[in-house]
Scaffold this active site. Sequence first.
Site, PDB file in Angstrom:
ATOM      1  NE  ARG A 213      -4.795  -6.540  -5.301  1.00 48.81           N
ATOM      2  CZ  ARG A 213      -5.116  -5.723  -4.316  1.00 48.81           C
ATOM      3  NH1 ARG A 213      -4.193  -5.088  -3.652  1.00 48.81           N
ATOM      4  NH2 ARG A 213      -6.382  -5.530  -3.991  1.00 48.81           N
TER       5      ARG A 213
ATOM      6  CG  ASP B 132      -6.490 -12.997   3.306  1.00 47.70           C
ATOM      7  OD1 ASP B 132      -6.570 -11.967   4.021  1.00 47.70           O
ATOM      8  OD2 ASP B 132      -7.492 -13.601   2.867  1.00 47.70           O
TER       9      ASP B 132
ATOM     10  N   GLY C 281       0.798  -1.228   0.000  1.00 49.03           N
ATOM     11  CA  GLY C 281       0.000   0.000   0.000  1.00 49.03           C
ATOM     12  C   GLY C 281       0.824   1.268   0.000  1.00 49.03           C
ATOM     13  CD  GLN C 282      -0.310   7.386   0.552  1.00 46.41           C
ATOM     14  OE1 GLN C 282      -1.201   7.188   1.379  1.00 46.41           O
ATOM     15  NE2 GLN C 282       0.051   8.598   0.181  1.00 46.41           N
TER      16      GLN C 282
ATOM     17  CG  ASP D  68       0.084  -6.262  -0.243  1.00 47.53           C
ATOM     18  OD1 ASP D  68       0.021  -5.269   0.498  1.00 47.53           O
ATOM     19  OD2 ASP D  68      -0.763  -6.474  -1.143  1.00 47.53           O
TER      20      ASP D  68
ATOM     21  CE1 TYR E  65      -9.079   4.283   7.352  1.00 48.26           C
ATOM     22  CE2 TYR E  65      -9.486   6.553   7.973  1.00 48.26           C
ATOM     23  CZ  TYR E  65      -8.606   5.540   7.671  1.00 48.26           C
ATOM     24  OH  TYR E  65      -7.257   5.785   7.679  1.00 48.26           O
TER      25      TYR E  65
ATOM     26  CE  LYS F  52      -7.324   3.567  10.568  1.00 49.51           C
ATOM     27  NZ  LYS F  52      -6.338   2.477  10.489  1.00 49.51           N
TER      28      LYS F  52
ATOM     29  CB  ILE G 152       0.296   9.703   4.111  1.00 49.88           C
ATOM     30  CG1 ILE G 152      -0.011   9.307   5.570  1.00 49.88           C
ATOM     31  CG2 ILE G 152       1.779   9.561   3.820  1.00 49.88           C
ATOM     32  CD1 ILE G 152       0.711  10.108   6.616  1.00 49.88           C
TER      33      ILE G 152
HETATM   34  N1  SER Z   1      -6.043   9.327   4.406  1.00 51.10           N
HETATM   35  C1  SER Z   1      -7.170   8.755   5.094  1.00 51.10           C
HETATM   36  C2  SER Z   1      -8.422   8.929   4.324  1.00 51.10           C
HETATM   37  O1  SER Z   1      -8.550   9.941   3.666  1.00 51.10           O
HETATM   38  C3  SER Z   1      -7.332   9.358   6.441  1.00 51.10           C
HETATM   39  O2  SER Z   1      -6.516   8.733   7.342  1.00 51.10           O
HETATM   40  O3  SER Z   1      -9.283   8.114   4.409  1.00 51.10           O
END
Ligand code: SER
Length: 318
Positions: free
Chosen positions: A36, A51, A11-12, A34, A140, A144, A170
């Site tokens: 993939r 996975d 990922g990023q 990962d 999301y 968290k 980020i």
């Molecule tokens: N970068 C994330 C989002 O935009 C926030 O932590 O979902």
Amino acid sequence: MKKILVAGAGGQIGSELTTYLRGIYGVSNVVAADLRHSQFLAESGPFVQLDVLDPRKYAFVVHKYGVDTIFNLVALLSATGEKNPSLAWSINMGALNNSLEIAREYECALFTPSSIGAFGGDFPRDNTPQDTIMQPNTMYGVCKVAGELLGNYYHTRYGVDTRSVRFPGIISSVTLPGGGTTDYAVEIFYSAVKGEQFTCPVPDNVYMDMMYMPDALRACVELMEADPAKLKHRNSFNIASMSFTPEGIYAEIRKHLPDFKMVYDVDPVKQAIAESWPNKLDDTCAREEWGWKPQWDLSSMTEDMLKAITKKLTKREW
Ligand code: SER
């Protein structure tokens, strides 16, 4: 940290964290995992296709490599999460639950990022304190907040060394983010460098915290290396470095590329999410408890991103 597993390494954040950790702790001591296959990660050090929702294979990998520290970066982001909340819960909490259980059983330290997305409800938007109301209205964010609580629970109940930061959006030039509300602050650079008009999905005047990848990577390592005796908080620390609106980053890019144009086509889902998040976090606790200090601001980040994306897209120097 002697043997590290990065879960969600494609990922990023994972793709750059893996390289960063390999530079500090040695290539053979950082295992990338990962869902993939990743040619880049596999060619640059140990890599397993994993996975993390499969607890047996996850435990097998931790045992096989003698892992003592896990970075669990597996997550669906905020905007994608709203398209399929149940899937977001299954993946985000499933990955965390397996990571916590494996960390408990194999005595690993565990880093799992939280986010500005953990906030919501009637909390102070400016200089948002470390400890305040957290009533997010996205799946999301729900994951968290639950994750922060679970991390603290595993620490007090089982003594697992869980640590976390609340990441801002980020900004990075290597791997694109996907499905986040803050993604516009990365995508804008690609349009600017290509000479294309950028269509911004977030309203012009909404402030959100952002951070350049080098600061984010350093935060992960500095927190995990911090003296545990000094940590009053664990899951999760506010960290901050810059906060801007779409107009703010547009103006900054135009200092370098005056012909660059941006228009708006606001996505109502992203608007609601962005407006429910902090304008700017107060990161005093991170500064006091483990010495957090950002090194990048809007101006230095913009200059560096333009250089990096130009090089990436055109193979030419800026
Ligand atoms: N970068 C994330 C989002 O935009 C926030 O932590 O979902």
